[in-house]
Design a protein around this motif. Structure first.
Motif, PDB file in Angstrom:
ATOM      1  N   UNK A 244       2.680 114.315 -33.968  1.00 43.41           N
ATOM      2  CA  UNK A 244       3.136 113.071 -34.610  1.00 43.41           C
ATOM      3  C   UNK A 244       4.664 112.909 -34.569  1.00 43.41           C
ATOM      4  N   UNK A 245       5.083 111.681 -34.307  1.00 41.17           N
ATOM      5  CA  UNK A 245       6.498 111.414 -34.038  1.00 41.17           C
ATOM      6  C   UNK A 245       7.329 111.187 -35.290  1.00 41.17           C
ATOM      7  N   UNK A 246       6.677 110.953 -36.424  1.00 38.46           N
ATOM      8  CA  UNK A 246       7.415 110.614 -37.640  1.00 38.46           C
ATOM      9  C   UNK A 246       6.438 110.723 -38.805  1.00 38.46           C
ATOM     10  N   UNK A 247       6.938 110.471 -40.013  1.00 39.93           N
ATOM     11  CA  UNK A 247       6.075 110.589 -41.182  1.00 39.93           C
ATOM     12  C   UNK A 247       4.874 109.659 -41.123  1.00 39.93           C
ATOM     13  N   UNK A 248       5.121 108.398 -40.842  1.00 37.50           N
ATOM     14  CA  UNK A 248       4.023 107.428 -40.808  1.00 37.50           C
ATOM     15  C   UNK A 248       3.022 107.788 -39.707  1.00 37.50           C
ATOM     16  N   UNK A 249       3.532 108.328 -38.625  1.00 38.11           N
ATOM     17  CA  UNK A 249       2.661 108.732 -37.518  1.00 38.11           C
ATOM     18  C   UNK A 249       1.822 109.942 -37.936  1.00 38.11           C
ATOM     19  N   UNK A 250       2.405 110.825 -38.747  1.00 35.92           N
ATOM     20  CA  UNK A 250       1.655 111.954 -39.295  1.00 35.92           C
ATOM     21  C   UNK A 250       0.558 111.487 -40.245  1.00 35.92           C
TER      22      UNK A 250
ATOM     23  N   UNK B 140      15.413 109.669 -33.968  1.00 39.37           N
ATOM     24  CA  UNK B 140      14.013 110.059 -34.035  1.00 39.37           C
ATOM     25  C   UNK B 140      13.761 111.092 -35.122  1.00 39.37           C
ATOM     26  N   UNK B 141      12.513 111.115 -35.584  1.00 35.46           N
ATOM     27  CA  UNK B 141      12.067 112.133 -36.507  1.00 35.46           C
ATOM     28  C   UNK B 141      10.952 112.926 -35.877  1.00 35.46           C
ATOM     29  N   UNK B 142      10.207 113.620 -36.734  1.00 33.82           N
ATOM     30  CA  UNK B 142       8.981 114.276 -36.280  1.00 33.82           C
ATOM     31  C   UNK B 142       8.116 114.502 -37.506  1.00 33.82           C
ATOM     32  N   UNK B 143       6.812 114.368 -37.325  1.00 31.84           N
ATOM     33  CA  UNK B 143       5.889 114.462 -38.462  1.00 31.84           C
ATOM     34  C   UNK B 143       4.736 115.414 -38.244  1.00 31.84           C
ATOM     35  N   UNK B 144       5.021 116.684 -37.887  1.00 31.28           N
ATOM     36  CA  UNK B 144       3.915 117.640 -37.736  1.00 31.28           C
ATOM     37  C   UNK B 144       3.010 117.610 -38.967  1.00 31.28           C
ATOM     38  N   UNK B 145       1.729 117.760 -38.728  1.00 30.14           N
ATOM     39  CA  UNK B 145       0.744 117.555 -39.792  1.00 30.14           C
ATOM     40  C   UNK B 145      -0.121 118.795 -39.935  1.00 30.14           C
ATOM     41  N   UNK B 146      -0.046 119.429 -41.117  1.00 27.45           N
ATOM     42  CA  UNK B 146      -0.848 120.632 -41.353  1.00 27.45           C
ATOM     43  C   UNK B 146      -2.237 120.224 -41.842  1.00 27.45           C
TER      44      UNK B 146
END
Lengths: 448, 496
Positions: free
Chosen positions: B141-147, B287-293
């Motif tokens: 995921x590219x960002x929080x919302x994408x996560x 850019x951000x990033x939204x890795x999702x556990x």
């Protein structure tokens, strides 16, 4: 711990002011069962030297593109980025600012985004562009959803010459909506007939130019066919440098253009972050996803910029927003915009001519090898080759000779045996004549 | 004040658009000439000029330098923008992200030539899983919302795999706007849950809304009021008891890193904003990033790609057939925000398990210090302790003629970036302050003194100065109504 300014004495004084007995006391709302009294099982803090050494070791286990003859593309392109770009984007006022919600102290970000929107509109031949999305793949999904909103139709058709990641991201992203996505088979030979597949149920057709297999297409007839039945034509551009030489999608009748902006101003970075470009016609403005910067005046009547039309966006409209996007690719957009400013009309068109010339030279060298066939007749800086051997094995053999010799299409389409021998090859301004000769010689050996 | 002749004001230089500085023939790069070839464009060459301005390199450098000077960043000012976690962005991370072996590698190189990159992704994933106690992670995921979107897709797929139809997502009224927007993008309907007078989820109201059609609860914890949901274990039990999943919005995870494992709260899935909690720069919007556990129940549905490790080394799983699972497909091109992973991992390794825990403690301490020191002059919305941010509402401005917006603009003139305004929506005229752990006590004390002074000025009939603010900025208040009513979204050449 170099990033933490509070001293022990500060902490004591602050706890006293708060009236708390300890830091733990401040976490008293956490259920006892969920509190952890000790650090987790990970290494403790480290100084710059230690961290640098660790990362240098990781970096050393990668073959950097610039260290060998390099011919990869497939949506991520290696261009020379002027030193000015990186120096400017690292100015703290750009790097460490947030989304420009407070326009009085964000005119720098807002003005460069306004300029970026203009540059994107100009090179794509469209009327308006937004301030960026994550990447071209997610932009494709956004374009499909937007076309469905505009047309109130639910059928989306994806060309077989569209980047396989754009295809899979669009299909995955829309799988739980009422939009039906039909993806045509991969089309290395340029045989697919989209004209015959557009009908009164179609919300949009998404095609790519230059195509994933390199082919350049005149999309004018397709645009006319789409418009005749009330559908939109979405054109994806994976290599924005092509727009310096090739007729832009806007001139061919595109309604929405999505593009990957990484190739200008941004390093490869193993594929991320990318920069999603998104442009459309003014009449569809209010269905657009993403942030938009608009011109206005301040209390003293001076020209300035603000984020605008935010009633499309999630922080205002919540579940009725045009997209859930919040964070975008602002800094990548800045790098893109600075690079394009340095290039200007002369540099951008010159860079595109240089890329095309290098690719034509390379294509001729490679197509002369026994058993190698150049698939597209027309292309920009990338083309598909049909090899007499399995392309993935060829690429591995070339890598053993320290040549990064293209992208085997089987990496994307492992279940299509007829694509096993197709190789994508790219040349840019960074590709030297010596690189090409080394590649041709090594490929000749590997194919024997 | 007499206006200057140039329109400039000392260090503030008026700067035209690049398009207004066009010098045809000027160029900021020197490229070799293209060799003569017969083109292979198939008759599709571009016709006519594009309209890009010609600028030499010094002109470009000066342009963007001047633009930068119209911005503030964390490097220049205290930036207590609630919910956004504007903490220090270490330059070591930038340096490492530019190592040729990390920046100059292509996503489709043979995997044997990028073993270091795959190990880096795997190591970053290991840190995030260990910190949260969660067994699996989706890195793309590219960002929080994408996560959020990623997590909701796994929930949707898991529900379908159970042979059930659950279409409703419960979302507290205080949630970020991305929560309902992500739920809608995933085909769910959104059902709001009210808050209690204590600023927490109303557990009874939540229970009353549960049913066989509820797929998940999306809950930010610590919540957007800056409070820890102290009934979180009961909340998790309730949603699980009704057969739904618990999505935790991890935007505020920075308050609890190293002190609370998310897995111990009953969470099934949570995104992590690397550009907030793990110090990667916001870059003016990304850019951000939204890795999702993910929990074990949701892990099989994680989107591709994934990095695996065996005796052959590190390997990317890029296709469902290789995965042995039921991935929801691919949600992002290539392999995720690799450049952001480099920076976040450099930060995590620099801080270590001990430093990350200390950072959470200091972030919470700094916020509670603001809450304690400002409660007598401002109106705190809820009783403390708070977590990493302190929430006030506009009762202290009652009858002063000063709004939350005016108050924020006055802070700009005082040299501070304003706090978040009018969010969360559950209190009137919200002022949400997030100091982060990277601010010194001295900075906080100066901020506190300024805010107190402004509050007194507002209460003492100083409304006029607030209405005029800001006055020391490159631009004063901008007319947003006109911008939206007649949108001008690009430069156009003047009619000749």
């Amino acid at each position: 711990m170099r990033y933490l300014p509070l001293t022990g004495a500060d902490r004591q004084a602050m706890l006293a002011a708060i009236g708390a007995s300890s830091a733990d006391d401040l976490f008293r709302d956490v259920p006892v069962a969920a509190r952890r009294d000790a650090p987790v099982d990970l290494p403790f803090h480290a100084g710059e030297m230690e961290v640098e050494a660790r990362f240098a070791a990781l970096a050393a286990r990668n073959m950097a593109a610039g260290s060998v003859p390099f011919f990869l593309g497939a949506g991520a392109y290696r261009h020379h980025v002027p030193a000015t770009v990186d120096a400017l984007i690292q100015r703290g006022e750009f790097l460490t600012s947030y989304t420009p919600y407070q326009p009085e102290v964000s005119q720098g970000t807002l003005q460069y985004l306004f300029e970026f929107q203009t540059q994107v509109a100009l090179i794509t031949g469209m009327e308006v562009a937004n301030a960026s999305l994550y990447d071209a793949a997610t932009a494709c999904a956004e374009a499909a959803a937007m076309a469905a909103r505009v047309t109130r139709r639910k059928k989306v058709l994806l060309s077989g010459d569209l980047h396989p990641h754009y295809r899979s991201v669009a299909a995955s992203t829309l799988q739980f909506t009422d939009i039906a996505v039909e993806a045509l088979d991969p089309d290395p030979l340029g045989l697919e007939d989209l004209l015959g597949r557009v009908d009164s149920q179609t919300a949009c057709v998404i095609v790519q130019n230059p195509g994933f297999f390199g082919r350049l297409k005149d999309l004018t007839a397709l645009a006319e066919e789409c418009h005749a039945v009330g559908a939109l034509l979405v054109v994806a551009v994976a290599e924005p440098v092509s727009l310096g030489l090739v007729a832009p999608p806007g001139a061919m009748g595109a309604d929405i253009v999505v593009a990957e902006g990484q190739a200008l101003g941004n390093a490869l970075n193993f594929g991320g972050p990318g920069l999603g470009l998104f442009a459309t016609r003014e009449k569809y403005l209010r269905q657009m996803p993403g942030r938009l910067v608009g011109q206005t005046v301040d209390a003293d009547g001076r020209r300035g910029w603000v984020l605008t039309l935010s009633t499309r966006e999630q922080h205002i409209r919540r579940e009725k927003a045009t997209s859930n996007i919040c964070t975008n690719s602002g800094l990548c957009a800045l790098a893109f915009s600075i690079h394009l400013s340095l290039l200007g009309e002369e540099g951008f068109t010159g860079l595109a001519r240089l890329n095309h010339a290098r690719a034509v030279t390379l294509a001729d060298k490679l197509a002369r090898l026994p058993g190698v066939k150049l698939l597209p007749q027309s292309f920009f800086n990338e083309f598909a080759l049909l090899l007499p051997k399995d392309a993935a094995q060829v690429v591995d053999a070339l890598a053993a000779k320290h040549i990064l010799g293209g992208v085997p299409v089987s990496r994307f389409y492992p279940s299509y045996p007829e694509l096993a021998e197709v190789l994508l090859v790219t040349a840019t301004e960074t590709t030297s004549e010596a690189d090409m000769d080394a590649f041709a010689a090594a490929l000749r050996e590997v194919l024997q | 004040m007499i206006p200057t002749l140039s329109g400039n004001q000392g260090l503030q230089i008026e700067e035209p658009l690049i398009f207004e500085q066009d010098s045809p023939g000027a160029c900021g790069v020197d490229l070799p000439d293209a060799p003569a070839i017969d083109d292979r464009l198939g008759g599709l060459a571009r016709q006519g000029p594009i309209g890009l301005p010609g600028l030499a390199e010094p002109t470009v450098v000066r342009h963007y330098t001047r633009l930068s000077q119209k911005n503030v960043g964390i490097d220049s000012v205290f930036y207590p923008l609630g919910s956004c976690t504007m903490k220090h962005n270490p330059r070591l991370n930038e340096k490492l992200a530019r190592l040729p072996g990390l920046a100059d590698i292509h996503p489709f190189q043979p995997q044997g030539t990028v073993q270091g990159a795959l190990e880096l992704m795997d190591t970053c994933a290991h840190w995030l899983k260990t910190l949260t106690g969660m067994p699996a992670i989706a890195m793309s995921p590219a960002a929080g919302a994408h996560g959020e979107f990623c997590g909701l897709m796994t929930i949707r797929a898991a529900v379908a795999a159970r042979g059930e139809t659950r279409t409703r997502i419960l979302v507290p009224e205080s949630a970020h706007g991305t929560n309902p927007a992500s739920a809608a993008a995933c085909g769910f309907t959104v059902d709001p849950i009210p808050a209690t007078a204590r600023g927490r989820v109303d557990l009874a109201a939540l229970k009353a809304k549960l049913g066989p059609d509820v797929a998940a609860l999306m809950l930010t914890n610590p919540n957007t009021c800056g409070l820890f949901e102290d009934e979180i274990l009961e909340i998790a039990e309730a949603i699980h008891g009704a057969g739904g999943y618990f999505y935790c919005d991890g935007a505020n995870y920075n308050a609890i890193v190293g002190r609370v494992r998310v897995a111990d709260l009953g969470v099934d899935v949570m995104h992590i904003n690397l550009h907030k909690t793990f110090s990667t720069p916001h870059g003016g919007g990304g850019p951000g990033a939204g890795p999702t556990v993910l929990s074990a129940a949701l892990a099989p549905f994680a989107p591709l790609p994934a990095v695996v490790h065996d005796d052959q080394g590190f390997r990317l799983i890029e296709h469902a057939a290789q995965s042995g699972a039921m991935p929801v497909g691919r949600i992002k091109g290539y392999h995720g925000q690799f450049g952001v992973f480099v920076r976040a991992l450099a930060y995590m390794m620099s801080m270590g398990a001990d430093g990350l825990r200390q950072a959470s403690s200091d972030a919470v301490l700094n916020a509670n210090y603001l809450l304690a020191e400002l409660s007598s002059d401002l109106s705190a919305s809820f009783e403390g302790p708070c977590m990493h941010e302190a929430l006030f509402d506009d009762r202290f401005l009652k009858d002063s003629g000063v709004s939350t917006l005016d108050f924020a603009k006055a802070l700009i003139d005082e040299g501070f970036h304003p706090m978040t305004m009018y969010f969360p929506l559950v209190v009137h005229g919200a002022l949400l302050m997030e100091p982060t752990e990277t601010e010194s006590k001295d900075t906080l004390d100066r901020f506190i003194a300024t805010v107190r002074g402004l509050a007194r000025r507002a209460q003492d009939g100083g409304a006029e100065s607030f209405k005029a603010a800001p006055v020391f900025t490159p631009r004063r208040r901008l007319d947003e109504t006109t911008a939206a009513r007649t949108p001008v979204l690009r430069w156009k050449p003047p009619a000749s």
